[in-house]
Structures are given as structure tokens and as C-alpha cells.
Design an enzyme around this catalytic site. Structure first.
Site, PDB file in Angstrom:
ATOM      1  N   SER A   1      39.003  55.063  63.450  1.00 58.86           N
ATOM      2  CA  SER A   1      38.559  54.827  61.959  1.00 58.86           C
ATOM      3  C   SER A   1      38.888  53.563  60.755  1.00 58.86           C
ATOM      4  O   SER A   1      38.589  53.674  60.589  1.00 58.86           O
ATOM      5  CB  SER A   1      39.896  56.411  60.877  1.00 58.86           C
ATOM      6  OG  SER A   1      40.569  56.174  61.420  1.00 58.86           O
TER       7      SER A   1
ATOM      8  N   LYS B   1      44.483  49.664  55.149  1.00 59.56           N
ATOM      9  CA  LYS B   1      43.343  51.054  55.406  1.00 59.56           C
ATOM     10  C   LYS B   1      43.474  51.845  54.640  1.00 59.56           C
ATOM     11  O   LYS B   1      45.125  52.114  53.515  1.00 59.56           O
ATOM     12  CB  LYS B   1      43.614  50.973  56.837  1.00 59.56           C
ATOM     13  CG  LYS B   1      43.051  52.616  57.356  1.00 59.56           C
ATOM     14  CD  LYS B   1      43.070  52.893  58.575  1.00 59.56           C
ATOM     15  CE  LYS B   1      42.160  53.912  59.109  1.00 59.56           C
ATOM     16  NZ  LYS B   1      42.827  54.687  60.348  1.00 59.56           N
TER      17      LYS B   1
ATOM     18  N   SER C   1      42.240  54.428  66.520  1.00 60.48           N
ATOM     19  CA  SER C   1      41.514  54.047  65.626  1.00 60.48           C
ATOM     20  C   SER C   1      42.269  52.461  65.320  1.00 60.48           C
ATOM     21  O   SER C   1      41.297  52.093  64.064  1.00 60.48           O
ATOM     22  CB  SER C   1      42.000  54.768  64.383  1.00 60.48           C
ATOM     23  OG  SER C   1      41.199  56.322  63.983  1.00 60.48           O
TER      24      SER C   1
END
Lengths: 94, 483
Positions: free
Chosen positions: B143, B68, B167
Site C-alpha cells: 500500500s 505516507k 506494504s
């Protein structure tokens, strides 16, 4: 109610300027969010300690010894503006 | 033609070790998938031409992982999917990245995400939204949406995400993969760009519990560079795979099965319950009475911490700089142009709740309710070993559906948020499909530092189900059309 004045005040604290259209949108959206959040006030928390840490961790301490953590040239290479080994900024003293 | 989509990462790594597969075969298999499918999914922001190669051996050695884009890989760009960092390069290595390299993994790609991890749909990224591999018109969740979509589409065997309010788990649920949020303090946050420092935790996104356990073995552990890192030994999580679960007691919190839950999701969770009940696992109805206050508490605490953490983006030392006539203008122009609308909204909300006159009414009150929420879990865990809930109240929603209504977006995290407030471990895993073939995820929540029970239960469920083996049909069709 988060009106336009409050939005402007908060924007100034946060150093973010938004245009008139955004102010209206933020005022409406933040008012809705704050109205939802206001439900926290229903709870009687007079005898509850605020929870400031998670999982009761021990204090992290280390020997006070000097060491090189990061290379200053690496750090300066990300600077939007620099002069030699310094970050360059607009003049702050007249 | 070689098909690795049905193998978990551990088996691919084993085949490499035993020379049944070559490194080239494996890399070109995944490279081909990335080339074919990433342009339409927009899940990976950058695929490294020369991946950072690790030296070391582990059960997952020599496989590539997606990271990420809020976790620092030294020398690589790191943007948090924000314009304000669009040209920034990491000057140091996150501890998890060092650990992955020491375990012999390759750091292969940077994954898309909501800007600074603010979002539940990966629509707030400055790179544009990631599309759900199961239906390109739908969101991936967020996210860590780029990480979840890439793993779901088998562009890579696994990825790392971060979880502040769901997330990792919510996108895993919406994409049909396993997403694990470890206990707060289990994984070092050093090198994770902070959103909510008391809530953030890095964790794995994988296609199975087997890979999840092995990846946890690599990334967990105390780190002196993170003062909130726990001084607790890391067990061998792979030992919890496929163990006897008959002594485990699971709680079902009645508040999580009330209004707002889609019937198809409810049915799928009931399926998980029946499966476990057949394995002689006991179920107890429990109550977590402060559940209805969790979203409000979270948005005060998360936004307050975020507004403080994001003060550092001021155009002086790194990132975008705009305006130069004086310092005040430089700060304001930089931040106004650099942050997207959701980042601004969170900063406004956090600044508001920390501002003079509101601090006690909002921020301190939220900290108190946070304690009440944690105490709910403490009492529940006196009776049960784990808690079963849905991960998300619905399957993947349409792109654009909730972008103009932030509150309804915030409420999509209703089942995941309490876990971060209480600092507990939790995992989302695939447990069914809706009528229109969208994945459904179940969530298991554990006691602090008891990830093992979750792995025991999850791997037990996986043994008897094949939901985690389903590959998004769109991707498969597209692949077939190339053959």
C-alpha cells in the site's frame, strides 16, 4: 458459504449498510476468500498455543502521573459537530 | 544543468554541508521534478508549500522526505487516502516525525496509499491510483505506493512507508527501489494510524542501502508512547555498510521457488544468488513448511485487527459525519459513505472471523498457525543468518487487472506476508529488470533485531550492481523534452 443473510448480519455488526448489488458482490467475493481461508482447518493445532504477541516484549509500565497529553481544543477542532467543549450528537434518550 | 538523480541522499546532504551545493539548488531541483512528474504519477497527495523544518544535524540533514499519509504530522491533514478522514488534521506528532525533525530533515510531502493501507496496488486510494513511473499503465504496488513511486521517480530523495503484509517491500520491488521493514518493535508506531496493530511497522523507502541505513539510524529506537516498542539499543546501521560478508549463510526456502513465480523473477533471484556465491557466501536449501498457510492466516489476523481498529471511525469525534436523526443511523451512514469497497471488505471479513460461532474456527486457529509460521523461521535461523526470496511473484501488473478479484490481489503478497506474522525484519532491493523493462526485487529476511545482516548483504550486492541506479525512462524522456 457467505450468503446474503450472513452479509447482512455482519454488516449490522460492523455498522455498514450496503446495497443489494454490493451484497451480491460481497457474498461471492467473501465466499471465495473464506473458502481459501478454510485451508487452515487442514492443520492439526490441538497442541499449539495461539500466538498473541510478537517478539515476547516486556510489559510496558510507567508511573501513574497526570500529564497533559493533547490539547483539548486541537482535538475538538476535528469534531464534525460540537458545542463549546462538547461533541454534539443526536439525542440518545427519549 | 544540475542532475541529482544519480546521487544518493547521503551524498546530497554531504555536498550541502560542504557548501558544494546550496539549499536552494537542491530544493528547486526536486521541486521541478515534482511539478513535472507528479501530476501524471499521482504519488504525492500534498506537497507542503512551507515544509516543516527540523532542527538538528545528521547525515541526512536538510533534505526533504515524503511521508505516507497514515503517519501523523502535527497540524497537517492526514487522510489515510480515505473519504472518512478527508478533512482531518493530525492533533499530535508521530514519534518518527519528531525524530526526523530532530535529525534536521524537512517534512516535505504526504504520499498516496491504498485506503487505510488495504491493498497491494494503491488503487483503493480515494485520490485515485498512483501510476508506476516505469510504465504509467501499471500499478506501483501497495500500500505504500505513493512513497515508492515518488522515490523511484526521484521526486524526493526518500520516503517513509508502513508495512503490514508487504506494504513497503512489494511497492519497492515493483518500482525498483529499496524498501525496508524493520523488526516488529524496532520503530515506534505512535502516530501511525493502526491497521493491524500486531503486524504494522514503519520503515524507509530509499534509492540505496546507504540511505536506508542512515534513515533507520534516525527512526529506530524505544519509545515509551508505544507499548510494543522494544527496549533494545539502536546500533549504528551505517557501520554495517560494505562489510565483509563471507561468513554469512543464506537460506533458500524451497516453498518460495515453487509454482506461481514468474520465470524472469526467478532468473533475477538466481542472479543475486550467483553474485553472493562469488563473494564466498554459503547457500543452504531450507524449508518453511507452513508457507502455504501464510496468506490465509494473514487475512484473518490482519482483517480482524483492522475491523477492531476501524471501529473508532464512527462520525462522533472526528472525520466524516453523515445522517443525524439518531445515533444508530449516524454510525451506519457515516461508515457506509466514508469507507471505500476494499476497506468495507476487510471490515466484513474481520467482523465475520471475530463473530460469535466463528471466533475459534477462524481467529484463534489463525493465531495458532501464526505460531507455526514463526516456529518455521526459528528453526531455519538455527542454520542460516538470512533468507533470500523473491519479493513479489511478478513484476508490476496492469492497473485494473486485479481489482475485481480480491483473492488474486491478496495472493500478490504471498512472499512478504509471513515476515509480518513472524515479526521479522526484511528488505526488498532492486535486482534486475524484465524484458519489458520493469523492475524486479529480491527480498532478504533476517532474524529478529538483526537488521544489520540485511544491510551488510544488501550493500554488498549494491557495490557490484547498478540496478538501484536506474531511473525510470519515461521520467527521463519527459525531462529531456523540457530541456
Amino acid at each position: 458459504m457467505v450468503d446474503k443473510k450472513v452479509v447482512e448480519y455482519v454488516g449490522n455488526l460492523a455498522k455498514i449498510a450496503i446495497n443489494e448489488e454490493e451484497k451480491l458482490a460481497f457474498s461471492e467475493q467473501l465466499s471465495k476468500i473464506i473458502a481459501y481461508i478454510d485451508k487452515l482447518k487442514e492443520l492439526d493445532t490441538a497442541n499449539v498455543e495461539p500466538m498473541r504477541e510478537v517478539n515476547q516484549l516486556e510489559d510496558a509500565v510507567r508511573q501513574d502521573e497526570a500529564f497533559l497529553s493533547k490539547d483539548s481544543e486541537d482535538i475538538l477542532s476535528n469534531a464534525p459537530s460540537r458545542e463549546g467543549d462538547f461533541f454534539r450528537i443526536p439525542k440518545v434518550i427519549d | 544543468m544540475l542532475d541529482l538523480t544519480q546521487l544518493n541522499a547521503k551524498d546530497i546532504a554531504l555536498a550541502l554541508k560542504e557548501a558544494k551545493l546550496t539549499k536552494d539548488e537542491v530544493s528547486s531541483f526536486f521541486k521541478k521534478r515534482i511539478d513535472e512528474f507528479n501530476p501524471s504519477l499521482n504519488s504525492l497527495i500534498e506537497v507542503f508549500k512551507e515544509p516543516d523544518k527540523g532542527e538538528g544535524s545528521s547525515a541526512l540533514a536538510s533534505l526533504g522526505i515524503a511521508i505516507k499519509d497514515n503517519i501523523c504530522i502535527k497540524g497537517r491533514k492526514i487522510t489515510c487516502a480515505s473519504k472518512i478522514l478527508s478533512s482531518h488534521r493530525a492533533v499530535y506528532e508521530a514519534t518518527v516525525i519528531s525524530k526526523l525533525k530532530q535529525a534536521g530533515l524537512e517534512i516535505a510531502a504526504r504520499a498516496n496509499m491504498d485506503e487505510f493501507a488495504f491493498g497491494s496496488s494503491t488503487e483503493t486510494s480515494c485520490y485515485g491510483p498512483t501510476k508506476n513511473p516505469w510504465d504509467l499503465e501499471r500499478v506501483v504496488g501497495g500500500s505504500s505506493g505513493g512513497s515508492a513511486a515518488a522515490v523511484s521517480a526521484r521526486l524526493l530523495p526518500f520516503a517513509l512507508g508502513s508495512d503490514t503484509g508487504g506494504s513497503i517491500r512489494q511497492p519497492a520491488s515493483l518500482c525498483g527501489v529499496v524498501g525496508f521493514k524493520p523488526t516488529y518493535g524496532r520503530v515506534s508506531r505512535y502516530g501511525l494510524i493502526a491497521f493491524g496493530s500486531s503486524l504494522d511497522q514503519i520503515g524507509p523507502i530509499t534509492t540505496s542501502f546507504i540511505d536506508c541505513a542512515h534513515l533507520l539510524n534516525i527512526i529506530c529506537g524505544h519509545d515509551a508512547k508505544d507499548s510494543t516498542s522494544a527496549k533494545i539499543d539502536t546500533p549504528d546501521f551505517s557501520k554495517s555498510l560494505n562489510c565483509d560478508c563471507s561468513q554469512i549463510k543464506i537460506g533458500l526456502p524451497k516453498e518460495y521457488f515453487a509454482k506461481g513465480l514468474e520465470p524472469e523473477v526467478k532468473t533475477a533471484i538466481e542472479g543475486v544468488k550467483s553474485y553472493f556465491a562469488n563473494k564466498k557466501i554459503k547457500f543452504i536449501e531450507i524449508s518453511l513448511p507452513h508457507t502455504e498457510y501464510a496468506v490465509a492466516t494473514y487475512y484473518i489476523i490482519g482483517s480482524s485487527e483492522a475491523s477492531s481498529n476501524l471501529q473508532r471511525f464512527d462520525g462522533i469525534r472526528y472525520g466524516l459525519r453523515s445522517g443525524c436523526s439518531n445515533l444508530e443511523e449516524l454510525y451506519t451512514k457515516t461508515r457506509s459513505q466514508g469507507f471505500g469497497p476494499e476497506a468495507k471488505r476487510r471490515i466484513f471479513l474481520g467482523t465475520y472471523s471475530l463473530s460469535s460461532g466463528y471466533y475459534d474456527a477462524y481467529y484463534v486457529q489463525a493465531l495458532k498457525v501464526r505460531r507455526l509460521i514463526k516456529e518455521d523461521f526459528d528453526s531455519a535461523f538455527k542454520e542460516v543468518d538470512a533468507i533470500l526470496t523473491p519479493t513479489s511473484p511478478s513484476t508490476a501488473f496492469k492497473i485494473g487487472e486485479k481489482t475485481n478479484d480480491p483473492l488474486s490481489m491478496y495472493l500478490s503478497d504471498i512472499y512478504t506476508i509471513s515476515v509480518n506474522l513472524a515479526g521479522l525484519p526484511a528488505v526488498s532491493f532492486p535486482c534486475g529488470f524484465s524484458k519489458n523493462n520493469l523492475p524486479i526485487g529480491a527480498q532478504l529476511i533476517g532474524k529478529a533485531f538483526d537488521e544489520e545482516t540485511l544491510i551488510k548483504l544488501g550493500s554488498c550486492f549494491e557495490e557490484g550492481s547498478d540496478y538501484h541506479k536506474q531511473i525510470p525512462p519515461l521520467v527521463v524522456n519527459k525531462k529531456n523534452s523540457h530541456e
